[in-house]
Scaffold this active site. Structure first.
Site, PDB file in Angstrom:
ATOM      1  N   LYS A   1     -32.508  44.704   4.797  1.00 18.66           N
ATOM      2  CA  LYS A   1     -32.859  45.655   5.852  1.00 18.66           C
ATOM      3  C   LYS A   1     -34.359  45.892   5.930  1.00 18.66           C
ATOM      4  O   LYS A   1     -35.111  45.637   4.984  1.00 18.66           O
ATOM      5  CB  LYS A   1     -32.084  46.960   5.658  1.00 18.66           C
ATOM      6  CG  LYS A   1     -30.603  46.748   5.972  1.00 18.66           C
ATOM      7  CD  LYS A   1     -29.834  48.024   6.131  1.00 18.66           C
ATOM      8  CE  LYS A   1     -28.419  47.723   6.637  1.00 18.66           C
ATOM      9  NZ  LYS A   1     -27.586  48.934   6.702  1.00 18.66           N
TER      10      LYS A   1
ATOM     11  N   ARG B   1     -22.779  46.165  -0.031  1.00 17.42           N
ATOM     12  CA  ARG B   1     -22.560  45.188   1.032  1.00 17.42           C
ATOM     13  C   ARG B   1     -23.771  44.265   1.069  1.00 17.42           C
ATOM     14  O   ARG B   1     -24.899  44.715   1.312  1.00 17.42           O
ATOM     15  CB  ARG B   1     -22.370  45.905   2.369  1.00 17.42           C
ATOM     16  CG  ARG B   1     -22.034  44.998   3.545  1.00 17.42           C
ATOM     17  CD  ARG B   1     -21.836  45.838   4.811  1.00 17.42           C
ATOM     18  NE  ARG B   1     -21.433  45.022   5.947  1.00 17.42           N
ATOM     19  CZ  ARG B   1     -22.287  44.372   6.741  1.00 17.42           C
ATOM     20  NH1 ARG B   1     -23.597  44.464   6.531  1.00 17.42           N
ATOM     21  NH2 ARG B   1     -21.841  43.644   7.752  1.00 17.42           N
TER      22      ARG B   1
END
Length: 283
Positions: free
Chosen positions: A220, A259
């Site tokens: 991210k 995740r």
């Protein structure tokens, strides 16, 4: 394919399989169903405990596919992977897709909107008795950047806790059993880089709601910002070392699952964290 995790310590590893042409992390590499299935099998071989199959990109600014497009992307992949023994999660905000995915073999519904985008998805999860992951979310990808304000008491951690508590209440009212609920703080969704770090530091407060936590930090942008050496944020494909370091820290926090895109690097980080923990740390 076994996806139980065996006796491995630490959080479960959820491997990401993006069956999309516009994913921020892999640029549509697995949009072909056969390629997606092969990738999912590789992730299981590398140590993924479950696979998260998604047919809609949630990168900032992404536009939504038609329902039929999303179904065509995920159902064949879920059918094939579940038939091979993988534990499968469907990453969707739509009740119709969730229902078809569960009927195809998915045992987890991972909704980044926590049931806000399509409240009927809560009824689907309740009807099938599957695990439901509710993420903190405020708006769809095309407009979520306009909703990154957390000026109330408790800042971003207080707001996320309060808003997730509302999602828990909605899920329970729909009939989802408490033991089947998982919460996700929603790193990167209507959050600045600083918000993400504050949330990571405040995971204990989110866990105080009484449900397991799923954390998705892999690749991210807040990691890219952290690694900016003056030439701009680190590119998506050069953030894995930072993510592995974060995974090792998360392993000590008691989260239910992480995740991730790179399962092997994650497993390596978790092995180090487990070995370090077994020694009691530095003396």
């Amino acid at each position: 394919m076994s996806t139980t995790g065996g006796d491995r310590a630490g959080p479960l590893v959820m491997g990401v399989v993006n069956v999309t042409p516009d994913s921020f992390s892999d640029g549509g590499r697995y949009v072909d169903p056969a390629a997606a299935v092969a990738h999912g099998r590789r992730l299981v071989e590398e140590g993924a405990d479950l696979l998260d199959i998604g047919g809609e990109s949630t990168r900032p600014g992404a536009t939504r596919p038609l329902v039929g497009e999303e179904l065509d992307r995920v159902v064949p992949v879920i059918t094939e992977l579940a038939a091979g023994g993988a534990t499968v999660s469907v990453d969707t905000m739509r009740a119709e897709v969730a229902d078809a995915a569960v009927r195809a073999g998915a045992s987890v519904v991972n909704d980044v909107s926590g049931g806000l985008a399509d409240p009927a998805i809560l009824d689907v999860a309740a009807e099938h008795g599957v695990r439901f992951v509710a993420m903190h979310w405020r708006a769809h990808s095309a407009e979520m950047h306009r909703h990154a304000a957390y000026d109330g008491p408790g800042g971003v951690v207080g707001a996320v806790r309060e808003e997730l508590a509302a999602r828990v209440a909605a899920a329970r009212e729909a009939g989802i059993a408490a033991e089947r609920l998982v919460l996700d703080p929603g790193l990167g969704f209507a959050k600045t880089p600083d918000h993400n770090w504050e949330l990571l530091a405040g995971l204990g407060e989110i866990a105080g709601l009484g449900h397991p936590l799923l954390v998705g930090a892999s690749r991210k942008s807040f990691l890219g910002t952290l690694l900016d050496d003056g030439a701009g944020p680190r590119p998506v494909d050069q953030r894995e070392y930072a993510h592995a370091a974060l995974v090792a820290l998360l392993a000590r926090s008691g989260v239910w699952a992480v995740r991730v895109h790179d399962v092997r690097a994650t497993r390596d980080a978790l092995a180090v964290a487990a070995r370090w923990g077994s020694t009691g740390g530095p003396r």
